[in-house]
Design a protein around this motif. Structure first.
Motif, PDB file in Angstrom:
ATOM      1  N   LEU A 114       1.671  35.825  50.871  1.00 41.63           N
ATOM      2  CA  LEU A 114       2.781  35.749  51.785  1.00 41.63           C
ATOM      3  C   LEU A 114       2.845  36.954  52.746  1.00 41.63           C
ATOM      4  O   LEU A 114       2.984  36.836  53.683  1.00 41.63           O
ATOM      5  CB  LEU A 114       4.281  35.978  50.991  1.00 41.63           C
ATOM      6  CG  LEU A 114       5.478  35.768  51.674  1.00 41.63           C
ATOM      7  CD1 LEU A 114       5.544  34.255  52.285  1.00 41.63           C
ATOM      8  CD2 LEU A 114       6.560  35.832  50.699  1.00 41.63           C
ATOM      9  N   GLY A 115       2.438  38.173  52.085  1.00 41.02           N
ATOM     10  CA  GLY A 115       2.009  39.252  53.231  1.00 41.02           C
ATOM     11  C   GLY A 115       1.086  39.212  54.142  1.00 41.02           C
ATOM     12  O   GLY A 115       1.250  39.281  55.280  1.00 41.02           O
ATOM     13  N   LEU A 116      -0.030  38.473  53.636  1.00 41.07           N
ATOM     14  CA  LEU A 116      -1.264  38.266  54.389  1.00 41.07           C
ATOM     15  C   LEU A 116      -0.856  37.159  55.598  1.00 41.07           C
ATOM     16  O   LEU A 116      -1.108  37.412  56.711  1.00 41.07           O
ATOM     17  CB  LEU A 116      -2.436  37.757  53.669  1.00 41.07           C
ATOM     18  CG  LEU A 116      -2.932  38.398  52.769  1.00 41.07           C
ATOM     19  CD1 LEU A 116      -3.716  38.086  51.847  1.00 41.07           C
ATOM     20  CD2 LEU A 116      -3.722  39.821  53.550  1.00 41.07           C
ATOM     21  N   ALA A 117       0.172  36.434  55.135  1.00 41.83           N
ATOM     22  CA  ALA A 117       0.453  35.211  56.225  1.00 41.83           C
ATOM     23  C   ALA A 117       1.041  35.743  57.357  1.00 41.83           C
ATOM     24  O   ALA A 117       1.161  35.713  58.521  1.00 41.83           O
ATOM     25  CB  ALA A 117       1.345  34.245  55.747  1.00 41.83           C
ATOM     26  N   GLU A 118       1.986  36.873  57.247  1.00 45.31           N
ATOM     27  CA  GLU A 118       2.738  37.845  57.955  1.00 45.31           C
ATOM     28  C   GLU A 118       1.945  38.467  58.825  1.00 45.31           C
ATOM     29  O   GLU A 118       2.190  38.491  59.928  1.00 45.31           O
ATOM     30  CB  GLU A 118       3.884  38.839  57.389  1.00 45.31           C
ATOM     31  CG  GLU A 118       4.507  39.586  58.039  1.00 45.31           C
ATOM     32  CD  GLU A 118       5.192  39.096  59.356  1.00 45.31           C
ATOM     33  OE1 GLU A 118       5.557  39.900  60.359  1.00 45.31           O
ATOM     34  OE2 GLU A 118       5.456  37.956  59.263  1.00 45.31           O
TER      35      GLU A 118
END
Length: 395
Positions: free
Chosen positions: A270-274
């Motif tokens: 989820l953080g990488l997608a951001e």
């Protein structure tokens, strides 16, 4: 944005461990991983000097990395920190944070001061209190002499280089060697510099634009441990941006704004997608890629490289050094094996203080990559850059 970070905290996943594999995972680009001369060839020369950068290039590095800080008159120069020399609380010189001879210069004794930088109280001398002309009178020294005593022989020989001088060197060497040498600048302490009226983003982009680094194909990556300045940079330039991820803590701009998200949160899917909404890649502490156990031995790789690639992000790992003090406990005396294990994860590049070792190991795994220098040339690589820089006429 706050909804995103709230969801992240509620549903964050820990980095999972997968079995060790001996196969060579693919890079995102499909090309051999790049070798980035970390502050130059800083295993062999005092870091952030033109001598260190030139030696890194001669050793086969594809990119050279300057950490950037600002002078009083708004010029970007290469130093690991804006602190030029630091005193410990007991009044002794801090020999792991001192990179110049400013403490020996009586004409600058009145510049000694105490400041709070990213929440840390520091007593020393700082780049933002000097004009470029004043900084040019200082000389670089080895920052970690206890670990690299051989580098102290070069103390006092080299100036503090500007970003423009580093770009000039990269372009000059690209022409001489017939291959493109990229630059990989890091904006250091951007929130702090903003607070004192020396915003770095605009200065950096102006220099890059003036040198033709304007789009995604430019041989440049801009990196930062903070998030907001990378988002600001995305509005100012189209060159590739890289979000740095430490193994602990959080971006300092998050600390200031009260956002609880940590670097490990950003390393989740989820953080990488951001991150992918504003950056092209991550620069990950290597412990996020292959962790170590409590004894310092390497464990199995995490899924970070795979997860980042699935988000469309390149992965550059940091930092590789040949000395045993930096190596995993189970790889003492064998830095080559550490490189090999990390290359096998599919990383797209790595930061190294010893570009010759990184290039040599890469050539065994990726025969199409830049070859290592011919045997017998290392003496020349050590001497020619040194004397070439000592006697090069200033522009």
């Amino acid at each position: 944005m706050r909804h995103f970070f709230g969801a992240l905290l509620l549903g964050m996943a820990t980095l999972t461990v997968m079995p060790t594999e001996k196969v060579l995972a693919a890079t995102l680009t499909g090309q051999p991983p790049i070798v980035i001369g970390h502050r130059g060839a800083s295993g062999y020369r005092p870091e952030h000097t033109l001598a260190a950068y030139e030696l890194a290039i001669q050793m086969g590095a594809d990119y050279i990395e300057p950490d950037l800080v600002a002078t009083k008159d708004g010029v970007l120069v290469a130093r690991h920190e804006n602190a030029l020399a630091i005193f410990n609380s007991n009044g002794t010189l801090n020999l792991t944070d001192t990179s110049t001879d400013v403490y020996e210069r009586p004409e600058f004794a009145d510049r000694l001061t105490t400041k709070v930088i990213d929440g840390r109280s520091i007593t020393g001398w700082f780049t933002e209190d000097f004009t470029l002309a004043e900084l040019k009178t200082l000389r670089a020294i080895e920052r970690i002499p206890a670990i690299r005593p051989q580098n102290t022989q070069y103390n006092g020989l080299f100036e503090i280089p500007t970003l423009q001088e580093i770009i000039d060197l990269a372009k000059e060497q690209s022409s001489l060697l017939g291959r493109t040498i990229g630059i990989y600048p890091e904006t250091k302490h951007p929130t702090y510099f903003d607070s004192i009226g020396l915003s770095m983003e605009e200065i950096l982009v102006d220099v890059l634009n003036a040198n033709g680094y304007v789009d995604q194909d430019a041989p440049v990556f801009i990196q930062s441990f903070e998030v907001s300045n990378l988002k600001d940079l995305r509005q100012l330039t189209n060159v590739p941006l890289v979000q740095l991820l430490s193994a602990g803590g959080q971006p300092y701009d998050f600390t200031v704004s009260g956002v609880p998200t940590t670097y490990r949160d950003l390393a989740t899917p989820l953080g990488l997608a951001e991150i992918a909404t504003y950056a092209n890649g991550i620069g990950a502490n290597k412990n996020l890629i292959i962790p170590r156990d409590s004894q310092g031995n390497l464990l199995s790789p995490t899924t970070l490289v795979k997860d980042a690639h699935e988000a469309g992000l390149i992965v550059h790992a940091w930092t590789f050094r040949d000395e045993n003090v930096f190596l995993p406990a189970n790889l003492q005396g064998n830095p080559q094996e550490e490189y090999r294990l990390f290359y096998q994860t599919g990383i797209d590049g790595l930061f190294t203080d010893n570009p010759d070792t990184a290039v040599a190991v890469r050539s065994t795994l990726f025969p199409s990559s830049t070859s290592v220098p011919e045997p017998g040339t290392m003496f020349a690589l050590g001497i020619v850059p040194l004397f070439g820089l000592l006697f090069r006429r200033r522009k």
